[in-house]
Design a protein around this motif. Sequence first.
Motif, short mmCIF file in Angstrom:
data_model
loop_
_atom_site.label_atom_id
_atom_site.label_comp_id
_atom_site.label_asym_id
_atom_site.label_seq_id
_atom_site.Cartn_x
_atom_site.Cartn_y
_atom_site.Cartn_z
N VAL B 88 0.82 -1.28 0.00
CA VAL B 88 0.03 0.01 0.19
C VAL B 88 1.00 1.23 -0.02
CG1 VAL B 88 -1.80 1.28 0.99
CG2 VAL B 88 -1.70 -1.25 1.35
N TYR B 89 0.65 2.07 -0.85
CA TYR B 89 1.42 3.25 -1.07
C TYR B 89 0.66 4.63 -0.61
CZ TYR B 89 4.66 0.38 -3.70
OH TYR B 89 5.79 -0.78 -3.95
N PHE B 90 1.20 5.28 0.10
CA PHE B 90 0.67 6.45 0.58
C PHE B 90 1.58 7.98 0.28
CE2 PHE B 90 -2.79 5.12 3.21
CZ PHE B 90 -2.32 4.11 3.67
N CYS B 91 1.01 8.55 -0.18
CA CYS B 91 1.41 10.11 -0.59
C CYS B 91 1.07 10.85 0.68
CB CYS B 91 0.95 10.84 -1.72
SG CYS B 91 1.43 12.47 -2.01
N ALA B 92 1.94 11.76 1.03
CA ALA B 92 1.85 12.72 2.24
C ALA B 92 2.46 14.04 1.73
CB ALA B 92 2.54 12.03 3.40
N THR B 93 1.97 14.90 2.61
CA THR B 93 2.37 16.33 2.30
C THR B 93 2.69 17.02 3.64
OG1 THR B 93 0.46 17.46 2.51
CG2 THR B 93 1.20 16.61 0.34
N ARG B 94 3.54 18.00 3.67
CA ARG B 94 3.96 18.98 4.94
C ARG B 94 4.09 20.37 4.54
NH1 ARG B 94 8.28 20.26 7.88
NH2 ARG B 94 9.66 19.18 6.96
N ARG B 95 3.47 21.26 5.04
CA ARG B 95 3.79 22.73 4.80
C ARG B 95 4.98 23.07 5.36
NH1 ARG B 95 2.53 25.84 9.23
NH2 ARG B 95 1.31 25.03 10.59
N ASP B 96 5.55 24.14 4.57
CA ASP B 96 6.98 24.56 4.95
C ASP B 96 6.78 24.98 6.51
OD1 ASP B 96 9.12 27.06 3.43
OD2 ASP B 96 9.47 25.48 4.90
N SER B 97 7.83 24.91 7.38
CA SER B 97 7.59 25.36 8.72
C SER B 97 6.34 24.51 9.74
CB SER B 97 7.45 26.67 8.97
OG SER B 97 6.02 27.17 8.90
N GLY B 98 5.78 23.47 9.03
CA GLY B 98 4.78 22.72 10.00
C GLY B 98 5.68 21.51 10.35
N ASN B 99 4.69 20.97 11.35
CA ASN B 99 5.31 19.47 11.77
C ASN B 99 4.46 18.32 11.29
OD1 ASN B 99 7.43 20.30 13.34
ND2 ASN B 99 6.18 21.08 14.82
N THR B 100 2.99 18.64 10.91
CA THR B 100 2.21 17.53 10.76
C THR B 100 2.35 17.10 9.21
OG1 THR B 100 0.86 18.63 12.12
CG2 THR B 100 -0.35 17.05 10.67
N ILE B 101 2.53 15.72 9.10
CA ILE B 101 2.55 15.36 7.87
C ILE B 101 1.03 14.61 7.41
CG2 ILE B 101 3.10 13.19 6.62
CD1 ILE B 101 5.70 13.49 8.23
N TYR B 102 0.43 15.07 6.50
CA TYR B 102 -0.92 14.79 6.16
C TYR B 102 -0.83 13.78 4.95
CZ TYR B 102 -2.23 19.19 8.36
OH TYR B 102 -2.02 20.29 8.99
N PHE B 103 -1.39 12.63 5.20
CA PHE B 103 -1.62 11.55 4.34
C PHE B 103 -2.62 11.45 3.35
CE2 PHE B 103 1.83 8.66 5.60
CZ PHE B 103 2.26 9.41 6.70
N GLY B 104 -2.47 10.89 2.10
CA GLY B 104 -3.73 10.47 1.22
C GLY B 104 -4.22 9.35 1.72
N GLU B 105 -5.20 8.86 0.94
CA GLU B 105 -5.98 7.61 1.28
C GLU B 105 -5.26 6.31 0.87
OE1 GLU B 105 -10.05 9.14 3.00
OE2 GLU B 105 -10.21 7.98 1.08
N GLY B 106 -4.18 6.28 0.28
CA GLY B 106 -3.39 5.16 -0.22
C GLY B 106 -3.84 4.68 -1.46
N SER B 107 -2.81 4.20 -2.10
CA SER B 107 -3.06 3.10 -3.44
C SER B 107 -2.38 1.92 -3.10
CB SER B 107 -1.96 3.92 -4.58
OG SER B 107 -2.60 5.04 -4.57
N TRP B 108 -3.44 0.71 -3.54
CA TRP B 108 -3.22 -0.69 -3.13
C TRP B 108 -2.61 -1.19 -4.44
CZ3 TRP B 108 -6.01 2.08 0.07
CH2 TRP B 108 -6.19 1.52 1.43
N LEU B 109 -1.31 -1.49 -4.40
CA LEU B 109 -0.74 -2.27 -5.74
C LEU B 109 -0.54 -3.61 -5.46
CD1 LEU B 109 0.62 -1.63 -8.57
CD2 LEU B 109 2.71 -1.15 -7.21
N THR B 110 -0.88 -4.45 -6.32
CA THR B 110 -0.60 -5.85 -6.51
C THR B 110 0.24 -6.20 -7.63
OG1 THR B 110 -2.40 -6.26 -5.06
CG2 THR B 110 -1.16 -8.08 -6.30
N VAL B 111 1.57 -6.85 -7.53
CA VAL B 111 2.36 -6.92 -8.70
C VAL B 111 2.24 -8.59 -8.69
CG1 VAL B 111 4.42 -7.14 -9.64
CG2 VAL B 111 3.73 -5.23 -8.01
N VAL B 112 1.72 -9.40 -9.92
CA VAL B 112 1.49 -10.81 -10.04
C VAL B 112 2.45 -11.37 -10.91
CG1 VAL B 112 -0.88 -10.66 -9.17
CG2 VAL B 112 -0.34 -10.59 -11.76
#
Lengths: 109, 112
Positions: B88-112
């Motif tokens: 599961v891959y999560f993208c996240a962001t943080r504003r400049d000078s901020g501490n909090t990391i905000y996450f997206g809802e995820g991308s489920w990747l299956t490699v067969v």
Amino acid sequence: QQQVKQSPQSLIVQKGGISIINCAYENTAFDYFPWYQQFPGKGPALLIAIRPDVSEKKEGRFTISFNKSAKQFSLHIMDSQPGDSATYFCAARENQVYFGTGTSLTVIP
Amino acid sequence: DAGITQSPRHKVTETGTPVTLRCHQTENHRYMYWYRQDPGHGLRLIHYSYGVKDTDKGEVSDGYSVSRSKTEDFLLTLESATSSQTSVYFCATRRDSGNTIYFGEGSWLTVV
């Protein structure tokens, strides 16, 4: 190598009980220690955070206890509720943020 | 909520094929991250960006590349997908000078 060690891996608590999750670290350069909460199918979200110059921080039913000399910190959830059932991650920051392996909390009604 | 949209949310792909995951943010945050989440490993940083065209490697960058041509978009590419990249891959962001990391809802990747 895991920068932040988290335990237990899973935890089952009765409604109204206290949930305790523990984390330990070695890097004394860490300057910020957040806890994240993640519900199934969602991304993690910041729950509460502490800096190493403070020994305790409380927000509602959630408390972080921080022991700088022991390099340990813990999350206490008082009066645990079924809605608290989630995965909890501790983390520590030095430039990058390093996450623990997560604790799956189940609160039984 | 930092207005993070990940696409696709779910993908099944074959070993050896290239895959690109997209992250789009609407909050103009300076920092963007890609994490992967695996049982027993928690969240591990793959790559991050501290500005347009400014990126750096994280803990588990082998087999991945990233690009950021606009503030709002951060792409993660698996050059030749392997089964070990099922995650599961999560993208996240943080504003400049901020501490909090905000996450997206995820991308489920299956490699067969």
